[in-house]
Each structure stands twice: as structure tokens, then as C-alpha cells.
Design an enzyme around this catalytic site. Structure first.
Site, PDB file in Angstrom:
ATOM      1  CD  GLU A 155      75.458  -9.370 -43.468  1.00  8.23           C
ATOM      2  OE1 GLU A 155      75.610  -9.403 -44.671  1.00  8.23           O
ATOM      3  OE2 GLU A 155      76.096  -9.725 -42.662  1.00  8.23           O
ATOM      4  CE  LYS A 199      83.150 -15.199 -46.981  1.00  8.41           C
ATOM      5  NZ  LYS A 199      82.305 -13.900 -47.078  1.00  8.41           N
TER       6      LYS A 199
END
Length: 463
Positions: free
Chosen positions: A258, A213
Site C-alpha cells: 500500500e 468502519k
């Protein structure tokens, strides 16, 4: 309100490399006093924390649901760079606290000596990582409001009543969302066409086995038609995204969802976000139906579940060596005004005297903002992204006198020029997303636009 400046320093306060501050720490004086009941109220009424920043160009901010910290002025700035930048700041702040004295009758999270920080994403960034001690901090939690002032040792603290009388500056007169003249939006490091090609190149490299990723980011330059005070930009962000952390530290601003880590009484909390579904305009009923449909799609998406699991596993792996206990809840869907995310909430208890900045150093960069494996993803980002992220996607937050505090990831954010955004002084707005081998490049581009939307709207722009 005027606060005396120590001899030999500028109006911006004392600026020191972290290594120098750790070896010969500055001696500061802090004073925290309770504010009268009702002096500051959460969310609205004209007396909220972010309302105090109206018209200001030098604010710091850490506000969620109307509670947190705001401030202005600069008593001390600690700077660091390179691979050890987080540890250098931690050591410098600890030395500064040990060399200083303070009065704090409240002794709650956020009272007493506090520094706010923003840290560069990459050790190779040209942007400095900093901890800022404001001259004035106003805080609010469920128990009430307080005022903390910071000066060099030997200097007199300003009178609290005088600070209160000057807490609300006049409106800036700058641009508003309804002002004539739309901001000019210009490409940043990559055009949309170049970004699509870069996504395809990253996918080719992942297919070849270089990484599992990679999180790619892009930037836009947004030039307002009239000067926009940073404090006014923060007020717009806080009003539109109250559940996010509205932050400002050293001209890095945003409203991030976040949570990297919160540490209080040795108990930590963290939130991992990875996997995204975009929301669209519409009336309230249509958006509610869309959110329900997207939540089901997101939870069932193999691509998004795989992306989330990589980020979730990386956070747990980073925290376990520093904690006596770590627990992760099952992934859930977090709904925000512009997007939905897969989210995992993590809790734990730290071992020994591990502080918030040590946890930040262990977690950063997470797979949610870099990729997996970390070193391979970071190398690919440096080779193909075409820009220095600066503090974008780096840790941002605050640390108190005993090393605890709250840190997020600087997402949904922009880097502002000195003096704030305005004509000839564009803001640099960022957005990114996790690229997987089965990602659709056009969807990834659209995701960056959705993530840029909060700051673009606050700047009076749209894409």
C-alpha cells in the site's frame, strides 16, 4: 568497512530529539557517487540490492521490483513522539538539510541527503517515530546505481572503492526456511477467541452509531529456532513479494503493498487498498482460476465495495486541500500472491512547496488502517484492541533533501527485537482488517492470517 564516529557519539551515530535538531541542527556531510554499470542489478544474479544485506542485522531497505535503496550503519537518528510527531520530524529534517553540505553529481530521486523513517500509528504509542540517516546507502533506478555516504561535518568520507569491496558481507549462518526446528508461534495481545469476541463488540458499537468502519489488528509472537539475520529475512520477502515495497527501518520490517504517497517534481501518487479476498494454495492453473473467480466476487461484494469507498473518500478528502489537482481512477482489483484487494490509484499536483512529510501527516491515519470517522474509529481501537500497535500501520518510507520521497503504510510487517529475531527474541507479527457492520467474524480472523502469511513464511513459520 569502518566509518569514523564523531566525538561524543556512539557507534549508532548521533541520536537527537526532533525538537532539539530543529533548534540546533546537526551539521552533516553527504557524498553521492555513481557506481560502475552492472555493479548492482535488479532482481537476481547475486548482485541485487537485497543481496547486499545478506547476514546483516543493521539494514535499512526500500526495494520494489529490485530497485530502490538499501543501507547500513547509522549516522543520525531523529526522534519524535505525540500528536505533532510527523511535523516535528519534517522540521528537524529540513533544518538538518539546511545545516549540511553535500556533493551529488547525479541529482535524481534518492540521491544526495536521504533519511528513512518509520512512524508510530498512534500519537499515544510508546514507540518512537524516527528518521534514520544511514552511514551507507546503495541505490538503483532505471538509470543506474549509486553510493551515498553520510558522516558528521569534518569527518572523512570512506573511500568508495573500499566500500564497494566490502559491500557483500559473509552469510550469517543463521536459520533458513529448511533449517530443522520450526519457529514457536505464541498468541499476542488477543487469542483467536478473544479476537472474534472483539470483532463482535466492534460491530455492536458500529450498529449503535459510534462508527461506520473500524480496522482491527492482532499480533503473534514468533520465536525462530535459530538466529535469523534481518537482511536474510528481507531477501526472502523481496523474492516472494517483488511487487511490494520490502522495507526495513529501525527494526520494523515488512513487504507492504500500500503506497501512501509518492512525491516527485510536485506530482504525487497514492494507492488506496481496502476490501480483501483470500487466496489458497494450489498449482499455478488452479490459482489462476481462483484469482479470476475471486476478482469477480470482490468487485461485486457490497461489503467490500462499501469498505473501499470509505477509504478512497478519506484519502481524496485529505489530499485536496494540499493540491491544485487530484484525480482518482475507478477502483480495480490488485492481485498479490496471498490476497486480492480492491485498489484505487490517485494522482495529483501539490500546491506551493508542500513536501512528502506534510502529505503523510495529512493522510495518516487513513480509513484503510483506522476507520471512519477517524477520531471515533481510533478511540474504539485504543479501547478494544488490547495492544500498542507501535509502528504497525503507520507510515514508513524515505524523504530526500528537497522534501520529496516515497511513503507506504507499514503492513504485512513485524517489529523485531534489538539484534534481530532468534531464540528468546521473538518477532512481533501483525495483521488486520476492516470491520464493517455486516462482517463475518470468522472471515475477518482468516483475513488476518492471510495478511500475516508473508512475514510468517519469511520467518519459516506458517498458520
Amino acid at each position: 568497512m569502518t566509518v569514523a564516529v564523531p566525538a561524543g557519539t556512539s557507534a549508532d551515530g548521533l541520536r537527537l530529539p526532533a525538537a532539539q535538531a530543529a533548534a540546533a541542527p546537526p551539521r552533516m556531510s553527504f557524498r553521492t557517487v555513481a557506481l560502475p554499470a552492472g555493479a548492482i542489478t535488479p532482481e537476481g544474479g547475486g548482485t541485487g540490492l537485497l543481496e547486499l544485506l545478506a547476514g546483516r542485522q543493521d539494514p535499512v531497505s526500500w526495494v520494489r521490483h529490485g530497485r530502490g535503496l538499501v543501507g547500513w550503519g547509522r549516522a543520525l537518528c531523529l526522534e519524535a513522539a505525540g500528536t505533532d510527531r510527523i511535523e516535528a520530524l519534517r522540521a528537524a529534517w529540513r533544518a538538518t538539510v539546511y545545516a549540511s553540505w553535500w556533493r551529488d553529481a547525479l541529482v535524481r530521486p534518492g540521491t544526495g541527503p536521504v533519511a528513512l523513517g518509520t512512524i508510530a500509528f498512534s500519537p499515544d504509542s510508546a514507540a518512537a517515530s524516527v528518521l534514520i540517516v544511514p552511514r551507507v546507502i546503495v541505490g538503483l533506478d532505471d538509470a543506474g546505481a549509486w553510493l551515498t555516504t553520510a558522516v558528521a561535518e569534518g569527518e572523512a568520507h570512506p573511500d568508495a572503492a573500499e566500500v564497494l569491496a566490502h559491500m557483500r558481507p559473509p552469510a550469517s549462518g543463521g536459520a533458513t526456511a529448511s533449517s530443522p526446528g520450526a519457529p514457536v508461534i505464541s498468541p499476542g495481545a488477543l487469542s483467536e477467541t478473544d479476537y472474534l469476541a472483539t470483532v463482535a463488540e466492534v460491530q455492536r458499537r458500529m450498529t449503535a452509531g459510534e462508527a461506520r468502519k473500524v480496522v482491527l489488528a492482532r499480533d503473534l509472537l514468533v520465536t525462530p529456532a535459530a538466529p535469523l539475520a534481518t537482511g536474510d529475512l528481507l531477501r526472502r520477502l523481496g523474492a516472494s513479494y517483488p511487487s511490494c515495497w520490502t522495507f526495513a527501518v529501525d527494526a520494523m520490517v515488512g513487504a507492504t503493498p500500500e503506497l501512501l504517497v509518492r512525491l516527485e517534481n510536485r506530482h504525487l501518487a497514492s494507492r488506496v487498498l481496502a476490501g480483501t479476498a483470500r487466496r489458497h494454495p494450489g498449482d499455478a492453473a488452479a490459482r489462476a482460476r481462483e484469482a479470476e473467480r475471486l476478482a469477480g466476487w470482490l468487485a461485486a461484494s457490497a461489503k467490500n465495495r462499501a469498505e473501499h469507498e470509505l477509504a478512497r473518500a478519506s484519502a481524496i478528502s485529505a489530499l485536496e486541500p494540499l493540491c491544485s489537482m487530484v484525480e482518482a481512477q475507478p477502483p480495480r482489483v490488485l492481485t498479490l500472491p496471498n490476497v486480492l484487494h480492491l485498489a484505487t490509484d490517485i494522482t495529483g499536483v501539490v500546491a506551493g512547496d508542500t513536501g512528502a512529510l506534510s502529505l503523510v501527516g495529512a493522510l495518516h491515519p487513513t480509513a484503510a488502517v483506522c476507520g471512519t470517522p477517524t477520531a471515533a474509529a481510533a478511540r474504539i481501537i485504543a479501547e478494544v484492541e488490547g495492544m500498542d500497535r507501535g509502528r504497525y500501520a503507520g507510515p514508513v518510507g524515505w524523504v530526500d533533501w528537497h522534501g520529496e520521497g516515497e511513503w507506504c503504510i507499514a503492513l504485512r510487517s513485524a517489529a523485531l527485537p534489538p539484534g534481530g529475531a532468534g531464540p528468546q527474541a521473538p518477532a512481533r507479527v501483525f495483521g488486520g482488517g476492516g470491520i464493517m457492520p455486516d462482517s463475518v467474524p470468522a472471515d475477518e480472523l482468516a483475513e488476518t492470517k492471510a495478511k500475516m502469511r508473508p512475514v510468517l513464511a519469511a520467518l519459516g513459520a506458517n498458520i
